[in-house]
Design an enzyme around this catalytic site. Structure first.
Site, PDB file in Angstrom:
ATOM      1  N   GLY A   8      -6.871   4.134  -4.368  1.00 29.33           N
ATOM      2  CA  GLY A   8      -6.680   3.300  -3.174  1.00 29.33           C
ATOM      3  C   GLY A   8      -6.887   4.144  -1.928  1.00 29.33           C
ATOM      4  O   GLY A   8      -6.252   3.931  -0.892  1.00 29.33           O
ATOM      5  N   GLY A  11      -7.788   2.900   1.936  1.00 29.51           N
ATOM      6  CA  GLY A  11      -6.883   2.039   2.698  1.00 29.51           C
ATOM      7  C   GLY A  11      -6.277   2.751   3.898  1.00 29.51           C
ATOM      8  O   GLY A  11      -6.652   3.881   4.234  1.00 29.51           O
ATOM      9  N   GLN A  12      -5.324   2.069   4.532  1.00 31.40           N
ATOM     10  CA  GLN A  12      -4.735   2.603   5.770  1.00 31.40           C
ATOM     11  C   GLN A  12      -4.104   3.977   5.538  1.00 31.40           C
ATOM     12  O   GLN A  12      -4.289   4.890   6.336  1.00 31.40           O
ATOM     13  CB  GLN A  12      -3.676   1.635   6.330  1.00 31.40           C
ATOM     14  CG  GLN A  12      -3.246   2.018   7.741  1.00 31.40           C
ATOM     15  CD  GLN A  12      -1.946   1.366   8.191  1.00 31.40           C
ATOM     16  OE1 GLN A  12      -1.215   0.781   7.393  1.00 31.40           O
ATOM     17  NE2 GLN A  12      -1.647   1.473   9.464  1.00 31.40           N
ATOM     18  N   ASP A  34     -11.455   4.401  -5.102  1.00 32.72           N
ATOM     19  CA  ASP A  34     -11.109   3.069  -4.594  1.00 32.72           C
ATOM     20  C   ASP A  34     -12.062   2.063  -5.236  1.00 32.72           C
ATOM     21  O   ASP A  34     -13.156   2.431  -5.666  1.00 32.72           O
ATOM     22  CB  ASP A  34     -11.252   3.019  -3.060  1.00 32.72           C
ATOM     23  CG  ASP A  34     -10.407   1.910  -2.416  1.00 32.72           C
ATOM     24  OD1 ASP A  34      -9.426   2.241  -1.727  1.00 32.72           O
ATOM     25  OD2 ASP A  34     -10.729   0.712  -2.609  1.00 32.72           O
ATOM     26  N   ILE A  35     -11.654   0.810  -5.239  1.00 29.04           N
ATOM     27  CA  ILE A  35     -12.534  -0.252  -5.742  1.00 29.04           C
ATOM     28  C   ILE A  35     -13.639  -0.536  -4.712  1.00 29.04           C
ATOM     29  O   ILE A  35     -14.696  -1.074  -5.035  1.00 29.04           O
ATOM     30  CB  ILE A  35     -11.711  -1.522  -6.069  1.00 29.04           C
ATOM     31  CG1 ILE A  35     -12.494  -2.470  -6.964  1.00 29.04           C
ATOM     32  CG2 ILE A  35     -11.223  -2.222  -4.814  1.00 29.04           C
ATOM     33  CD1 ILE A  35     -11.644  -3.579  -7.574  1.00 29.04           C
ATOM     34  N   TYR A 141       5.450  -9.531  -2.653  1.00 27.89           N
ATOM     35  CA  TYR A 141       5.228  -8.095  -2.393  1.00 27.89           C
ATOM     36  C   TYR A 141       6.537  -7.311  -2.594  1.00 27.89           C
ATOM     37  O   TYR A 141       6.561  -6.298  -3.301  1.00 27.89           O
ATOM     38  CB  TYR A 141       4.713  -7.943  -0.965  1.00 27.89           C
ATOM     39  CG  TYR A 141       4.533  -6.528  -0.478  1.00 27.89           C
ATOM     40  CD1 TYR A 141       3.635  -5.650  -1.100  1.00 27.89           C
ATOM     41  CD2 TYR A 141       5.243  -6.060   0.635  1.00 27.89           C
ATOM     42  CE1 TYR A 141       3.460  -4.360  -0.615  1.00 27.89           C
ATOM     43  CE2 TYR A 141       5.057  -4.780   1.120  1.00 27.89           C
ATOM     44  CZ  TYR A 141       4.176  -3.933   0.493  1.00 27.89           C
ATOM     45  OH  TYR A 141       4.001  -2.662   0.976  1.00 27.89           O
TER      46      TYR A 141
HETATM   47  P1  NAD Z   1      -4.317  -0.882   2.145  1.00 31.25           P
HETATM   48  O1  NAD Z   1      -4.376  -2.321   1.809  1.00 31.25           O
HETATM   49  O2  NAD Z   1      -4.776  -0.444   3.484  1.00 31.25           O
HETATM   50  O3  NAD Z   1      -5.132  -0.045   1.052  1.00 31.25           O
HETATM   51  C1  NAD Z   1      -5.074  -0.316  -0.325  1.00 31.25           C
HETATM   52  C2  NAD Z   1      -6.350   0.189  -0.936  1.00 31.25           C
HETATM   53  O4  NAD Z   1      -6.301  -0.119  -2.338  1.00 31.25           O
HETATM   54  C3  NAD Z   1      -7.617  -0.491  -0.368  1.00 31.25           C
HETATM   55  O5  NAD Z   1      -8.538   0.476   0.062  1.00 31.25           O
HETATM   56  C4  NAD Z   1      -8.161  -1.293  -1.539  1.00 31.25           C
HETATM   57  O6  NAD Z   1      -9.560  -1.372  -1.580  1.00 31.25           O
HETATM   58  C5  NAD Z   1      -7.607  -0.501  -2.717  1.00 31.25           C
HETATM   59  N1  NAD Z   1      -7.573  -1.317  -3.942  1.00 31.25           N
HETATM   60  C6  NAD Z   1      -7.256  -2.622  -4.056  1.00 31.25           C
HETATM   61  N2  NAD Z   1      -7.413  -3.035  -5.323  1.00 31.25           N
HETATM   62  C7  NAD Z   1      -7.838  -1.945  -6.030  1.00 31.25           C
HETATM   63  C8  NAD Z   1      -8.191  -1.742  -7.393  1.00 31.25           C
HETATM   64  N3  NAD Z   1      -8.137  -2.736  -8.297  1.00 31.25           N
HETATM   65  N4  NAD Z   1      -8.585  -0.501  -7.773  1.00 31.25           N
HETATM   66  C9  NAD Z   1      -8.654   0.511  -6.857  1.00 31.25           C
HETATM   67  N5  NAD Z   1      -8.350   0.366  -5.551  1.00 31.25           N
HETATM   68  C10 NAD Z   1      -7.938  -0.862  -5.144  1.00 31.25           C
HETATM   69  O7  NAD Z   1      -2.822  -0.404   1.879  1.00 31.25           O
HETATM   70  P2  NAD Z   1      -2.044   0.813   2.576  1.00 31.25           P
HETATM   71  O8  NAD Z   1      -1.442   0.304   3.831  1.00 31.25           O
HETATM   72  O9  NAD Z   1      -2.876   2.034   2.595  1.00 31.25           O
HETATM   73  O10 NAD Z   1      -0.835   0.979   1.541  1.00 31.25           O
HETATM   74  C11 NAD Z   1      -0.888   1.881   0.461  1.00 31.25           C
HETATM   75  C12 NAD Z   1       0.426   1.773  -0.315  1.00 31.25           C
HETATM   76  O11 NAD Z   1       1.519   2.038   0.570  1.00 31.25           O
HETATM   77  C13 NAD Z   1       0.688   0.378  -0.897  1.00 31.25           C
HETATM   78  O12 NAD Z   1       1.346   0.525  -2.133  1.00 31.25           O
HETATM   79  C14 NAD Z   1       1.619  -0.247   0.098  1.00 31.25           C
HETATM   80  O13 NAD Z   1       2.448  -1.209  -0.500  1.00 31.25           O
HETATM   81  C15 NAD Z   1       2.430   0.951   0.548  1.00 31.25           C
HETATM   82  N6  NAD Z   1       3.031   0.732   1.879  1.00 31.25           N
HETATM   83  C16 NAD Z   1       2.236   0.648   2.987  1.00 31.25           C
HETATM   84  C17 NAD Z   1       2.815   0.424   4.236  1.00 31.25           C
HETATM   85  C18 NAD Z   1       1.994   0.351   5.493  1.00 31.25           C
HETATM   86  O14 NAD Z   1       2.534   0.023   6.564  1.00 31.25           O
HETATM   87  N7  NAD Z   1       0.699   0.637   5.435  1.00 31.25           N
HETATM   88  C19 NAD Z   1       4.215   0.286   4.329  1.00 31.25           C
HETATM   89  C20 NAD Z   1       4.985   0.322   3.161  1.00 31.25           C
HETATM   90  C21 NAD Z   1       4.379   0.581   1.944  1.00 31.25           C
HETATM   91  C1  AKB Z   2       3.626  -4.794   5.280  1.00 35.48           C
HETATM   92  O1  AKB Z   2       3.853  -5.215   6.425  1.00 35.48           O
HETATM   93  O2  AKB Z   2       3.398  -5.502   4.300  1.00 35.48           O
HETATM   94  C2  AKB Z   2       3.683  -3.282   5.075  1.00 35.48           C
HETATM   95  C3  AKB Z   2       5.009  -2.871   4.573  1.00 35.48           C
HETATM   96  C4  AKB Z   2       6.124  -2.687   5.523  1.00 35.48           C
HETATM   97  O3  AKB Z   2       5.184  -2.676   3.399  1.00 35.48           O
HETATM   98  N1  AKB Z   2       3.315  -2.639   6.292  1.00 35.48           N
END
Ligand code: NAD
Ligand code: AKB
Length: 314
Positions: A8, A11-12, A34-35, A141
Site C-alpha cells: 500500500g 497511499g497517503q 501497491d495494486i 472501517y
Molecule cells: P490510502 O488510501 O491513502 O492508501 C492505501 C493504499 O493501499 C493505496 O495506495 C491503495 O492503492 C493500496 N491498496 C488498496 N487495495 C490494495 C490491494 N488489494 N493490494 C495492494 N495495495 C492496495 O491510505 P493511507 O491514508 O495511506 O492509510 C494507510 C493505513 O493507515 C490504513 O490502514 C489506514 O487505515 C491507516 N490510517 C490512516 C490514517 C490517515 O489519516 N491517513 C489514519 C488512521 C489510520
Molecule cells: C479516516 O478519516 O478515515 C482516517 C482515520 C482517522 O482513520 N483518516
C-alpha cells in the site's frame, strides 16, 4: 540481506513512509508495492512492484524470493470509502491482515499494521480518550480496525509474533493527498485556501477531531518499530495524539496567512462518522512505554503546510 516490504506504498502514508525507510535502511532494501501504478513521489527512489495483497500466493512468493523480514501493511479502505462499500472494507482490511499474519508467523517476519482512532465509537469518552476504554465502533472501517487489533494481539500471544500497531489520528501532509477518510478536510482546506481563497467544509464548524502532521506520524512509526520489544506492552494499537482542532480553528489559523480566506460549512454523510469519534486522545501509555512525543502543534503545522503547498501549487 534482509529486506523490508511496504504494502500500500502509493497511499497517503505509504509514499512518505517508504522514503523514510529508504533513507534509514538503504533504498535497495525497501521494496514498495501497491495494486496501483508507482506513485510520483516514489519514482526513481528504489524498487517498486505491482502487487495485489489479496493474492496470497504472489505475496508469499515475493516475500520468500526477496528474503523479507519486516512488513508494513498499509493497504486498506478508509472510513468514508468503507461506508460506501462495507463488504470490500471488511474483505480488504481484514483479508489482507489475516493472510499477512499467517505469512509473518511462517517466515518469522516483524509486522507493522496501523489502527486508527476510528476504533472508538459514541459510547467512548470523547475527551482525552484513554488507551483502555469502551470500544464500540459504529463504522465498518472502525469495526475492521478493532477486529484487526484483536487479531494482532491474538497472533502475538498465541504464536509470539512481533506485531506492532498505533491508532493514528487524521494525518495531514503537503506531500501526499488523503485516500477517502473523514479527516481529509484538514488537508483539502489548505489546497482550497491557496487555489480559491475559500473552502466549503463537509464537517460542521465545531467538530473537534484528533489530528497529526505526517512527519510526527512517520517518526512514531519508525520509533515503535525500532524500540526493544520489551518496551512494547501491547500488540493492540497504541493511542497516539498530537493536535485536536475544529474546522473553525484551522480556518482561523489559515486566516493569519491568508486574511481574506473564507470558510463555510455544508456537513454531509461524513458528519455522522466524525460525531462518533473522539475529540481528543490520551496517549500517555505510548509516551510511558516507548517515549513517544509529538513535535507539531496547529500553528507550526499550518505554517509548514502553507509554505510548502504554495511552492508545490505554483
Ligand atoms: P490510502 O488510501 O491513502 O492508501 C492505501 C493504499 O493501499 C493505496 O495506495 C491503495 O492503492 C493500496 N491498496 C488498496 N487495495 C490494495 C490491494 N488489494 N493490494 C495492494 N495495495 C492496495 O491510505 P493511507 O491514508 O495511506 O492509510 C494507510 C493505513 O493507515 C490504513 O490502514 C489506514 O487505515 C491507516 N490510517 C490512516 C490514517 C490517515 O489519516 N491517513 C489514519 C488512521 C489510520
Ligand atoms: C479516516 O478519516 O478515515 C482516517 C482515520 C482517522 O482513520 N483518516
Amino acid at each position: 540481506m534482509e529486506k523490508i516490504l511496504v504494502i500500500g506504498a502509493c497511499g497517503q502514508i505509504g509514499g512518505e513512509l517508504t522514503l523514510a525507510l529508504r533513507q534509514k535502511y538503504g533504498a535497495g532494501n525497501v521494496i514498495a508495492s501497491d495494486i496501483k501504478e508507482e506513485a510520483e513521489i516514489l519514482k526513481g527512489t528504489g524498487p517498486f512492484l505491482k502487487l495485489d495483497i489479496m493474492n496470497a500466493e504472489a505475496t508469499r512468493d515475493l516475500v520468500k524470493k526477496e528474503n523479507i523480514k519486516e512488513i508494513y501493511l498499509l493497504a486498506a479502505l478508509l472510513s468514508a470509502t468503507g461506508e460506501k462499500n462495507p463488504k470490500l472494507a471488511w474483505e480488504l482490511n481484514l483479508g489482507s491482515l489475516r493472510q499477512i499474519l499467517h505469512l509473518c508467523v511462517d517466515e518469522k517476519i516483524k509486522l507493522f499494521w496501523p489502527s486508527s482512532i476510528a476504533v472508538f465509537g459514541k459510547t467512548t469518552p470523547r475527551e482525552n480518550t484513554p488507551q483502555k476504554t469502551i470500544i464500540e465502533p459504529s463504522t465498518m472501517y472502525g469495526i475492521t480496525k478493532y477486529t484487526g487489533e484483536l487479531l494482532c494481539d491474538y497472533y502475538n500471544k498465541k504464536f509470539g509474533l512481533d506485531v506492532r500497531s498505533v491508532r493514528y489520528p487524521g494525518l495531514i501532509s503537503w506531500k501526499s493527498e488523503p485516500g477517502g477518510g473523514t479527516t481529509d478536510y484538514a488537508v483539502e482546506i489548505f489546497y482550497e485556501a491557496i487555489k480559491k481563497g475559500e473552502y466549503i467544509c463537509f464537517l460542521s464548524e465545531n467538530t473537534y477531531l484528533p489530528m497529526m502532521y505526517m512527519d510526527d506520524a512517520i517518526r512514531a512509526t519508525l520509533e515503535i518499530m525500532q524500540v526493544s520489544r520489551k518496551k512494547i506492552k501491547t500488540s493492540m494499537g497504541y493511542n497516539l495524539s498530537a493536535i485536536s482542532f475544529s474546522p473553525k480553528e484551522i480556518g482561523d489559523e489559515i486566516k493569519k496567512y491568508i486574511p481574506d480566506f473564507k470558510i463555510s460549512y455544508a456537513p454531509d454523510h461524513r458528519q455522522a462518522i466524525a460525531d462518533s469519534w473522539p475529540a481528543s486522545i490520551d496517549d500517555s501509555v505510548a509516551r510511558a512505554d516507548w517515549d513517544w512525543k509529538p513535535e507539531f502543534d496547529l500553528p507550526k503545522m499550518t505554517q509548514v503546510m502553507l509554505e510548502n503547498l504554495k511552492e508545490k501549487l505554483k
